[in-house]
Motif scaffolding. Sequence first.
Motif, short mmCIF file in Angstrom:
data_model
loop_
_atom_site.label_atom_id
_atom_site.label_comp_id
_atom_site.label_asym_id
_atom_site.label_seq_id
_atom_site.Cartn_x
_atom_site.Cartn_y
_atom_site.Cartn_z
N UNK A 1 -27.89 8.63 -5.99
CA UNK A 1 -28.71 7.43 -6.15
C UNK A 1 -28.30 6.65 -7.39
N UNK A 2 -27.93 7.35 -8.45
CA UNK A 2 -27.49 6.68 -9.68
C UNK A 2 -26.23 5.86 -9.42
N UNK B 1 -26.08 1.87 -9.88
CA UNK B 1 -25.11 1.24 -10.79
C UNK B 1 -24.34 0.14 -10.07
N UNK B 2 -23.84 0.46 -8.88
CA UNK B 2 -23.09 -0.55 -8.14
C UNK B 2 -23.96 -1.76 -7.80
N UNK B 3 -25.14 -1.50 -7.32
CA UNK B 3 -25.99 -2.61 -6.87
C UNK B 3 -26.37 -3.54 -8.01
N UNK B 4 -26.63 -2.99 -9.19
CA UNK B 4 -26.95 -3.85 -10.33
C UNK B 4 -25.72 -4.64 -10.78
N UNK B 5 -24.58 -3.98 -10.87
CA UNK B 5 -23.36 -4.70 -11.26
C UNK B 5 -23.01 -5.77 -10.24
N UNK B 6 -23.23 -5.49 -8.98
CA UNK B 6 -22.98 -6.50 -7.93
C UNK B 6 -23.89 -7.70 -8.12
N UNK B 7 -25.15 -7.45 -8.43
CA UNK B 7 -26.07 -8.55 -8.68
C UNK B 7 -25.66 -9.35 -9.91
N UNK C 1 -17.71 -6.01 -1.12
CA UNK C 1 -17.37 -6.83 -2.29
C UNK C 1 -16.81 -6.01 -3.44
N UNK C 2 -16.21 -4.85 -3.13
CA UNK C 2 -15.69 -3.98 -4.17
C UNK C 2 -14.17 -3.95 -4.13
N UNK C 3 -13.57 -3.86 -5.29
CA UNK C 3 -12.13 -3.62 -5.42
C UNK C 3 -11.97 -2.22 -5.97
#
Length: 301
Positions: free
Chosen positions: A226-227, A231-237, A276-278
């Motif tokens: 979950x962490x 992390x990814x979802x916040x950075x994506x936002x 949307x990830x590299x």
Amino acid sequence: MTNTDLSQTSEPTLFDYRPITQRPAIRWPGGARVAAYIGLNVEHFLLDRPSTSIWPGTADLVPDALNYGWRDYGARVGVWRTMDILDRHGIRASVLLNSMVAQRYPQIIEAGRSRDWAWLAHGKTNSILHTGMSLDDERHVLTEIVDTIADATGQRPRGWMGPGLTETLNTPALLAELGLSYVLDWTNDDQPYELNVPGLMSVPYTLELNDLGLFGKGTTGPEFLQIVKDQYEQLHADSADSGRVMALALHPFVTGQPFRAKYLDQALAFLAAQPDIWLTTSDEIAEHYRRTGGQQERRKA
């Protein structure tokens, strides 16, 4: 600012303060919003020195079979399990490599070369911090570390992370002198940025999204998964206007344990599925920034 004399200061002249809200936008390849890499710590520990420990009660003993065995599990078993998981998701590791690994565990080097891993210099051994040296001694030590890794892997390191994220005040300039282009030690940003040493930049690493710290504090496998997602979802936002970097730091003697492996597998499956990830290496992040965002930052400075 190009001040490279960092030896007589109590303030961080290695880098300037520039808030993330006041920088030129970073654009990652293919329109990706988050550049992510796996920082895989491949390390060698000495039998007669206290090092990273799971149980401090025996850490000062020689030999310390309890803690040494825990660490050694990573090279004997955990790294191979981690390789299988990375392979399953087509992810190349950014390997933070102690130079003694090249002499002690050549099979790991061979396996990494066949996978085209990116190799970063990570000191000689994680049992000795990179500190307390004269300028000439440090130049000799760094040269030996970089040359040993280059000879073993066939790839001269472009990046550096000190054992325990340690440097001296002379380390950045000496690394630039040896042709390295970035460091991971300064975990103070979600984007790369230029350092005040010509040719050298900082690339984000993480002490927070780091298996050693997380599981050492009692984090469970499902919580770890979950962490990673959070992390990814916040950075994506955050990246709507400018790209971000997500580093996931792994140690084979931690995440390579059997009961944690499936959660690493699920975490990497989640990341690999994001549109949307590299998913790349720290080398490629540094090079892309050098060619694009870094130039813009220097023009604005």
